[in-house]
Write a protein that holds these residues in place. Structure first.
Motif, PDB file in Angstrom:
ATOM      1  N   GLU A   1      54.313 100.798  69.787  1.00 31.01           N
ATOM      2  CA  GLU A   1      53.320  99.969  70.480  1.00 31.01           C
ATOM      3  C   GLU A   1      54.024  98.862  71.280  1.00 31.01           C
ATOM      4  O   GLU A   1      53.730  97.681  71.135  1.00 31.01           O
ATOM      5  CB  GLU A   1      52.360  99.355  69.460  1.00 31.01           C
TER       6      GLU A   1
ATOM      7  N   LYS B   1      43.534  95.988  70.129  1.00 31.90           N
ATOM      8  CA  LYS B   1      43.462  97.251  70.868  1.00 31.90           C
ATOM      9  C   LYS B   1      42.779  98.292  69.979  1.00 31.90           C
ATOM     10  O   LYS B   1      43.179  98.531  68.858  1.00 31.90           O
ATOM     11  CB  LYS B   1      44.875  97.730  71.226  1.00 31.90           C
TER      12      LYS B   1
ATOM     13  N   ASN C   1      53.895  97.917  74.357  1.00 36.16           N
ATOM     14  CA  ASN C   1      53.067  97.058  75.225  1.00 36.16           C
ATOM     15  C   ASN C   1      52.351  95.993  74.400  1.00 36.16           C
ATOM     16  O   ASN C   1      52.182  94.862  74.847  1.00 36.16           O
ATOM     17  CB  ASN C   1      52.057  97.892  76.013  1.00 36.16           C
ATOM     18  N   GLY C   2      51.920  96.353  73.206  1.00 38.74           N
ATOM     19  CA  GLY C   2      51.304  95.372  72.314  1.00 38.74           C
ATOM     20  C   GLY C   2      52.305  94.318  71.868  1.00 38.74           C
ATOM     21  O   GLY C   2      51.960  93.138  71.740  1.00 38.74           O
TER      22      GLY C   2
ATOM     23  N   VAL D   1      50.302  96.105  65.130  1.00 39.72           N
ATOM     24  CA  VAL D   1      50.318  95.622  66.512  1.00 39.72           C
ATOM     25  C   VAL D   1      48.913  95.703  67.115  1.00 39.72           C
ATOM     26  O   VAL D   1      48.451  94.765  67.764  1.00 39.72           O
ATOM     27  CB  VAL D   1      51.329  96.423  67.372  1.00 39.72           C
ATOM     28  N   ARG D   2      48.231  96.807  66.869  1.00 36.88           N
ATOM     29  CA  ARG D   2      46.875  96.955  67.419  1.00 36.88           C
ATOM     30  C   ARG D   2      45.917  95.935  66.835  1.00 36.88           C
ATOM     31  O   ARG D   2      45.007  95.463  67.509  1.00 36.88           O
ATOM     32  CB  ARG D   2      46.356  98.367  67.184  1.00 36.88           C
TER      33      ARG D   2
ATOM     34  N   VAL E   1      52.107 100.697  63.826  1.00 36.38           N
ATOM     35  CA  VAL E   1      51.232 100.848  64.996  1.00 36.38           C
ATOM     36  C   VAL E   1      49.953 100.031  64.813  1.00 36.38           C
ATOM     37  O   VAL E   1      49.530  99.282  65.701  1.00 36.38           O
ATOM     38  CB  VAL E   1      50.897 102.344  65.229  1.00 36.38           C
TER      39      VAL E   1
END
Length: 152
Positions: A65, A151, A67-68, A145-146, A142
C-alpha cells in the motif's frame, strides 16, 4: 521530469519489496534448519525466527500500500475505526507463534470432544500454520494502511 520521479519511486518500492521477500526466504531457511536439527519439538531458538517472519510479512503488506504510506507520511490520515479494530485483532493473532496456538488448543482438550473440535477449534485451525500466519500478516499490513487512510 515528473515521470522519471514516479518511475524512480516505483522502482525503489519494487526493490525494497524484493529485498523483504528475500529476507523472508532467508529467515524461512533458518527456520527449516532449526526444524531439521530439533525435529518437531519446540525450541526457544524458533521464537525470534517466527517473529522475524511475521514482521517481514507485515512489512511487505505495508509496502503493498505504498500510496497509502505516502499519505500517512504527508499526515493525510483519516482513521476508519472499525477497520482499525479488525486489523489489530488480525495483527495480534497472526503475530502469536504457531507453537502457542497448538499449545493452547491442546489445553482445550479437557472440553468434551464434540464441543472442542466442532465449535472451538475450527476458527483457530488456520493459525496453526506458518504460511497462513504470513498471509495474515501481509493482510494486516495492507489493512493497517487502509484503516489509517480510510481507503475502502
Amino acid at each position: 521530469m515528473g515521470n522519471k520521479k514516479y518511475l524512480l519511486y516505483y522502482a525503489l518500492i519494487a526493490i525494497i519489496m524484493l529485498v523483504v521477500l528475500n529476507q523472508i526466504n532467508n529467515v524461512n531457511m533458518e527456520y527449516m534448519k532449526i526444524l531439521d536439527s530439533h525435529g518437531s519439538s519446540w525450541d526457544r531458538e524458533m521464537l525470534p525466527v517466527l517473529l522475524k517472519i511475521s514482521f517481514l510479512s507485515f512489512l511487505f503488506g505495508l509496502l503493498m500500500e505504498y500510496n497509502g504510506i505516502k499519505k500517512i507520511v504527508k499526515k493525510e490520515i483519516e482513521i476508519n475505526k472499525l477497520l482499525l479494530i479488525i486489523t489489530l485483532i488480525i495483527l495480534v493473532s497472526s503475530f502469536i507463534p504457531v507453537y502457542y496456538w497448538m499449545k493452547w488448543q491442546g489445553y482445550l482438550l479437557i472440553i468434551p470432544y464434540e464441543i472442542f473440535y466442532k465449535v472451538l477449534t475450527w476458527p483457530l485451525q488456520p493459525l496453526r500454520y506458518l504460511e497462513t500466519q504470513a498471509l495474515l500478516n501481509v493482510l494486516s499490513g495492507v489493512l493497517l494502511v487502509r484503516s489509517l487512510t480510510n481507503k475502502q
